[in-house]
Design a protein around this motif. Structure first.
Motif, PDB file in Angstrom:
ATOM      1  N   GLU A 145       8.058  36.062  22.665  1.00 20.68           N
ATOM      2  CA  GLU A 145       9.328  36.692  22.315  1.00 20.68           C
ATOM      3  C   GLU A 145       9.909  35.999  21.087  1.00 20.68           C
ATOM      4  O   GLU A 145       9.469  34.913  20.692  1.00 20.68           O
ATOM      5  CB  GLU A 145      10.314  36.597  23.486  1.00 20.68           C
ATOM      6  CG  GLU A 145       9.883  37.339  24.737  1.00 20.68           C
ATOM      7  CD  GLU A 145      10.888  37.177  25.867  1.00 20.68           C
ATOM      8  OE1 GLU A 145      11.857  36.408  25.670  1.00 20.68           O
ATOM      9  OE2 GLU A 145      10.696  37.796  26.928  1.00 20.68           O
ATOM     10  N   ARG A 202       4.325  41.816  15.204  1.00 19.57           N
ATOM     11  CA  ARG A 202       4.256  43.275  15.351  1.00 19.57           C
ATOM     12  C   ARG A 202       4.283  43.966  13.996  1.00 19.57           C
ATOM     13  O   ARG A 202       3.574  44.957  13.767  1.00 19.57           O
ATOM     14  CB  ARG A 202       5.417  43.759  16.223  1.00 19.57           C
ATOM     15  CG  ARG A 202       5.302  43.363  17.699  1.00 19.57           C
ATOM     16  CD  ARG A 202       6.293  44.138  18.541  1.00 19.57           C
ATOM     17  NE  ARG A 202       6.191  43.796  19.963  1.00 19.57           N
ATOM     18  CZ  ARG A 202       7.051  43.014  20.612  1.00 19.57           C
ATOM     19  NH1 ARG A 202       8.097  42.503  19.972  1.00 19.57           N
ATOM     20  NH2 ARG A 202       6.886  42.748  21.891  1.00 19.57           N
ATOM     21  N   GLU A 203       5.115  43.467  13.072  1.00 21.42           N
ATOM     22  CA  GLU A 203       5.154  44.056  11.727  1.00 21.42           C
ATOM     23  C   GLU A 203       3.806  43.916  11.025  1.00 21.42           C
ATOM     24  O   GLU A 203       3.315  44.867  10.391  1.00 21.42           O
ATOM     25  CB  GLU A 203       6.245  43.373  10.892  1.00 21.42           C
ATOM     26  CG  GLU A 203       7.668  43.691  11.318  1.00 21.42           C
ATOM     27  CD  GLU A 203       8.687  42.946  10.465  1.00 21.42           C
ATOM     28  OE1 GLU A 203       8.255  42.080   9.660  1.00 21.42           O
ATOM     29  OE2 GLU A 203       9.893  43.231  10.588  1.00 21.42           O
ATOM     30  N   ARG A 252       7.368  36.969  17.388  1.00 22.13           N
ATOM     31  CA  ARG A 252       6.730  38.157  17.957  1.00 22.13           C
ATOM     32  C   ARG A 252       7.063  39.389  17.125  1.00 22.13           C
ATOM     33  O   ARG A 252       6.192  40.235  16.885  1.00 22.13           O
ATOM     34  CB  ARG A 252       7.189  38.326  19.407  1.00 22.13           C
ATOM     35  CG  ARG A 252       6.713  39.599  20.093  1.00 22.13           C
ATOM     36  CD  ARG A 252       5.215  39.776  20.046  1.00 22.13           C
ATOM     37  NE  ARG A 252       4.487  38.633  20.559  1.00 22.13           N
ATOM     38  CZ  ARG A 252       3.155  38.591  20.649  1.00 22.13           C
ATOM     39  NH1 ARG A 252       2.425  39.614  20.236  1.00 22.13           N
ATOM     40  NH2 ARG A 252       2.544  37.512  21.112  1.00 22.13           N
ATOM     41  N   ASP A 253       8.283  39.518  16.643  1.00 26.66           N
ATOM     42  CA  ASP A 253       8.655  40.654  15.786  1.00 26.66           C
ATOM     43  C   ASP A 253       7.844  40.648  14.499  1.00 26.66           C
ATOM     44  O   ASP A 253       7.383  41.702  14.027  1.00 26.66           O
ATOM     45  CB  ASP A 253      10.144  40.597  15.469  1.00 26.66           C
ATOM     46  CG  ASP A 253      11.012  40.794  16.705  1.00 26.66           C
ATOM     47  OD1 ASP A 253      10.512  41.394  17.683  1.00 26.66           O
ATOM     48  OD2 ASP A 253      12.176  40.342  16.698  1.00 26.66           O
ATOM     49  N   ARG A 254       7.661  39.458  13.928  1.00 25.74           N
ATOM     50  CA  ARG A 254       6.878  39.356  12.694  1.00 25.74           C
ATOM     51  C   ARG A 254       5.420  39.739  12.958  1.00 25.74           C
ATOM     52  O   ARG A 254       4.788  40.431  12.154  1.00 25.74           O
ATOM     53  CB  ARG A 254       6.972  37.933  12.156  1.00 25.74           C
ATOM     54  CG  ARG A 254       6.070  37.617  10.973  1.00 25.74           C
ATOM     55  CD  ARG A 254       6.415  38.467   9.760  1.00 25.74           C
ATOM     56  NE  ARG A 254       5.633  38.041   8.608  1.00 25.74           N
ATOM     57  CZ  ARG A 254       5.370  38.832   7.571  1.00 25.74           C
ATOM     58  NH1 ARG A 254       5.833  40.077   7.549  1.00 25.74           N
ATOM     59  NH2 ARG A 254       4.677  38.381   6.557  1.00 25.74           N
ATOM     60  N   ARG A 260       0.288  45.643  19.407  1.00 25.29           N
ATOM     61  CA  ARG A 260       1.737  45.497  19.209  1.00 25.29           C
ATOM     62  C   ARG A 260       2.467  45.573  20.547  1.00 25.29           C
ATOM     63  O   ARG A 260       3.459  44.883  20.762  1.00 25.29           O
ATOM     64  CB  ARG A 260       2.258  46.591  18.277  1.00 25.29           C
ATOM     65  CG  ARG A 260       1.763  46.494  16.840  1.00 25.29           C
ATOM     66  CD  ARG A 260       2.256  47.652  15.994  1.00 25.29           C
ATOM     67  NE  ARG A 260       3.700  47.586  15.828  1.00 25.29           N
ATOM     68  CZ  ARG A 260       4.546  48.486  16.317  1.00 25.29           C
ATOM     69  NH1 ARG A 260       4.081  49.513  17.021  1.00 25.29           N
ATOM     70  NH2 ARG A 260       5.840  48.363  16.112  1.00 25.29           N
ATOM     71  N   HIS A 261       1.961  46.401  21.447  1.00 26.28           N
ATOM     72  CA  HIS A 261       2.634  46.614  22.725  1.00 26.28           C
ATOM     73  C   HIS A 261       1.942  45.874  23.868  1.00 26.28           C
ATOM     74  O   HIS A 261       2.583  45.542  24.866  1.00 26.28           O
ATOM     75  CB  HIS A 261       2.690  48.107  23.034  1.00 26.28           C
ATOM     76  CG  HIS A 261       3.262  48.926  21.917  1.00 26.28           C
ATOM     77  ND1 HIS A 261       4.601  48.913  21.600  1.00 26.28           N
ATOM     78  CD2 HIS A 261       2.667  49.767  21.021  1.00 26.28           C
ATOM     79  CE1 HIS A 261       4.814  49.718  20.569  1.00 26.28           C
ATOM     80  NE2 HIS A 261       3.665  50.245  20.198  1.00 26.28           N
ATOM     81  N   PRO A 320      11.688  35.959  16.983  1.00 25.78           N
ATOM     82  CA  PRO A 320      11.358  36.409  15.624  1.00 25.78           C
ATOM     83  C   PRO A 320       9.858  36.360  15.335  1.00 25.78           C
ATOM     84  O   PRO A 320       9.345  37.192  14.588  1.00 25.78           O
ATOM     85  CB  PRO A 320      12.139  35.436  14.730  1.00 25.78           C
ATOM     86  CG  PRO A 320      13.215  34.891  15.599  1.00 25.78           C
ATOM     87  CD  PRO A 320      12.662  34.859  16.977  1.00 25.78           C
TER      88      PRO A 320
END
Length: 724
Positions: A253, A261-262, A257-259, A193-194, A255
């Motif tokens: 980067e 990570r989730e 990438r956010d998805r 994730r990171h 949305p």
């Protein structure tokens, strides 16, 4: 590393408390086995018989704490039989030095060669040498020797019967190995994730594979929950890596990438829940929020292309994991697996069929440059020399010196020295503690027998917290046994301390005189890893060129070989970092950079594996040419690394250039992963390639660094130490 610094690391390691889970019930059961054989022998026969019985039960019980995937009762029986045999054979030759010393040397050499089979076999074999040294002083005739051998074997039988009657966490070690593998993949998902390029240590997966190998009889009784999750963990690992990678997966980067990570966070929650379920034998419980995240919405899903394929594949695999753990859409239901007759499982040979396997393993190590062979030679020399020296000293119980040497010696420098320090510290503490109690309680055989049992239980309890701490109570256990036999504490305490110090010193000196350093072998280990990685990457590429079942099986075999080569490199690299030896061939900086480059190369192959097409998918003809070039160049580069020549990637560059210029390229993602592999190979070449001038400068700098470190340690200069 200088000798002074190496000794500092040795002392620190030997006295370190290892953070591990205590197992009081196992310790209690094993201590009860010691009590069961000591009590009747002390009451019905004599303290000498009680001491023999205690030796067999204690050593057999200690063997069951070693890592072994076979049933613990088999380990206890094997240890008891080995102890009994060594006792009887040792007594037959104990009349004269001219017969006993050759037997001791041969037996110790065989015990050292047992490390070719594994650490458990090596440790148990070392205890048989100790048994031979101790119990030859007890019998007075061949008949009595047979009786003592039988009593020792009875101790192993007692431990085996207790394991059979009072099983504690059946298949517990196998459950832990599988749960650790799933937890490792969960931790990997969280780190991705990171850090999308975070490394993954395959050791938990390798351990789980070892644990999954069972005999046909074990396969009939293995819990179904232990049958499937290991393969799921293997398949989930490349999928989460492909999802997190910004080059072939989710964008760096936005949305997407956010998805990603989730999804990675939810995957980690599910895998942790499945790991807890398998470890405890209870249904998996997953947070509702994580389950909601894993629902892929066909209309509103922000991930596209390969990233979306990876997300859908991840959700599918996690659903299978939950089903196996008895949760998800199949809560409370255990999956029905085919019986052993039709099941495919990793076959472990039975004890009788293990004999040719052991012979082949020992034969492979019978060469001068083998660390196992050199360990066996050291063990034989130290055992006989320690026995001779102790016999000439004006002290009783001279066997303590060779026993101390045999029990601390390992095939590598660091563990041998760390265990020698730990044994001396533990012996001093244990003897002091036992002496105080003996003086306070006075001579009473029954009290000493009870204290010996308590000491054995505490030794078992602390067996996995550090050698020094378990050795403390082992020393007390021996003092109480001698007190039970009528030995005065004024005789036993000084003798035990002096002879333990002598044995530890001989073990340390033996490694200096006849070492088996890993530092000179680093180039060879690196070359083996490079060649194995090249075969694995080529096997993955051939699945793109022609996705068949045979090519998939080849890919799996190549992956396992790559892991074994990496594990061998890592073990050698870790040992070399702790050795007081100047680098030869590879400096520490070059080894570190080469390791990171090969990890990147293996990671690129893993990313490619996550997108391997199915049998009905379209093929990528360019992949076959790149696979041939990759395998040929890595094989040649491995030979170059061994001979300290600069590797060359001419075939790889030519094949990749042709791939890039091919008309109608239908596999841009695969080609991008091939480019990542080429970049990793170039990083490897940069790490190990040097001109003649650079070689001279590098050697000079390494020597200067070593001298600076030595000066810092000698003069106490903190700044010089940091610069070293």
């Amino acid at each position: 590393m200088t000798w002074l610094r190496a000794f500092g690391e040795v002392v620190r390691s030997g006295l370190t408390i290892e953070e591990t889970r205590l197992e009081p019930l196992l310790a209690l059961r094993t201590a009860a086995g010691v009590a069961i054989v000591i009590g009747p022998a002390l009451w019905l026969v004599s303290p000498a018989y009680a001491a023999s019985a205690a030796l067999g039960a204690y050593s057999a019980g200690g063997a069951t704490f070693q890592r072994s995937w076979r049933p613990r009762k088999v380990v206890a029986l094997g240890a008891g039989a080995g102890l009994a045999l060594s006792t009887f054979v040792g007594y037959l030759a104990a009349g004269r030095l001219v017969t006993f010393l050759p037997l001791l040397a041969v037996w110790a050499f065989a015990a050292g060669m047992a490390w070719a089979v594994g650490s458990t076999a090596g440790i148990v074999a070392a205890t048989t040498v100790g048994s031979m040294l101790v119990t030859i002083t007890l019998p007075t005739s061949v008949g009595r020797a047979l009786e003592h051998a039988g009593v020792i074997a009875l101790g192993g039988v007692t431990q085996a019967v207790l394991i059979l009657l009072f099983p504690i966490r059946r298949w517990g070690a196998h459950r832990d190995a599988l749960a650790d593998a799933l937890a490792a993949v969960a931790d990997y998902a969280r780190r991705l994730r990171h850090d999308p390029t975070a490394p993954f240590d395959p050791e938990p997966l390798m351990t789980a594979r070892d644990a999954a190998a069972v005999t046909p009889s074990q396969a009939r009784t293995r819990p179904p929950v232990l049958h499937g999750p290991r393969g799921l963990a293997e398949r989930i690992r490349p999928v989460v890596a492909a999802l997190a990678d910004p080059d072939v997966g989710a964008p760096a980067e936005g949305p997407g990438r956010d998805r990603a990570r989730e999804l990675l966070d939810a995957a980690a929650d599910v895998l942790d829940a499945v790991a807890r379920s398998i470890r405890r034998g209870t249904p998996a419980e997953v947070r509702p929020g994580s389950v909601d995240v894993l629902r892929v919405d066909e209309e509103h899903e922000v991930l596209e292309g390969p990233a979306r394929q990876a997300a859908e594949r991840l959700v599918e695999l996690l659903g299978e994991a939950l089903e196996v753990a008895g949760s998800g859409g199949a809560r409370g239901r255990t999956p029905t697996l085919p019986g052993p007759a039709g099941a495919e499982f990793l076959v472990r040979p039975t004890m009788f069929r293990l004999v040719p396997v052991v012979v082949r393993a020992v034969r492979r190590e019978l060469r001068r440059d083998s660390p196992v062979f050199r360990h066996a030679v050291r063990l034989a020399a130290v055992a006989t020399l320690g026995y001779l020296i102790a016999a000439r000293l004006p002290l009783g119980h001279g066997y303590w010196a060779p026993i101390a040497s045999v029990m601390v010696m390992r095939p590598d420098f660091h563990r041998t020295y760390a265990r020698a320090v730990a044994r001396l510290a533990g012996t001093l503490a244990g003897v002091a503690l036992a002496t105080v109690m003996v003086r306070a309680l006075g001579p009473d055989a029954h009290v000493f027998g009870a204290l010996a049992v308590v000491s054995a239980g505490l030794s078992y309890m602390l067996n996995r917290t550090g050698y020094a701490y378990s050795q403390c109570f082992t020393a007390a256990y021996v003092v109480f046994l001698l007190g039970m036999g009528g030995q005065a504490w004024e005789q036993t305490v000084p003798e035990r301390v002096v002879l333990t110090l002598l044995g530890g010193a001989l073990a340390m000196l033996a490694y200096v005189v006849f070492p088996a350093w890993e530092t000179p072998r680093l180039s060879g280990r690196l070359a083996d890893w490079l060649a194995a990685n090249g075969r694995y990457a080529a096997a993955v590429l051939r699945n793109y060129a022609e996705p068949t079942r045979e090519h998939h099986a080849d890919m799996r075999r190549a992956l396992l070989e790559s892991r074994e080569a990496r594990a061998a490199w890592q073990e050698a690299y870790d040992r070399a970092r702790q050795e007081p030896v100047r680098p030869r061939g590879l400096t520490s900086r070059e080894a570190q950079e080469a390791q990171e480059a090969l990890k990147g190369f293996g990671r690129a192959a893993m990313l490619m594996e996550s997108h391997v097409p199915r049998a009905d998918s379209r093929v990528v003809p360019e992949a076959e040419r790149f696979a041939e070039a990759l395998e040929a160049d890595t094989a040649q580069a491995a030979a170059d690394v061994r001979e300290h020549r600069n590797p060359d990637w001419g075939r790889v560059e030519e094949a990749l250039h042709a791939w890039e210029g091919a008309a109608g390229d239908r596999s841009p993602v695969v080609r991008r992963e091939a480019e990542l592999q080429k970049q990793a190979l170039e990083d490897l070449a940069t790490a190990v390639s040097r001109t003649p001038l650079e070689r001279d400068v590098g050697s000079a700098r390494e020597e200067q660094r070593v001298r600076a470190a030595a000066a810092a340690e000698g003069g106490g200069s903190g700044a010089a130490h940091r610069s070293g």
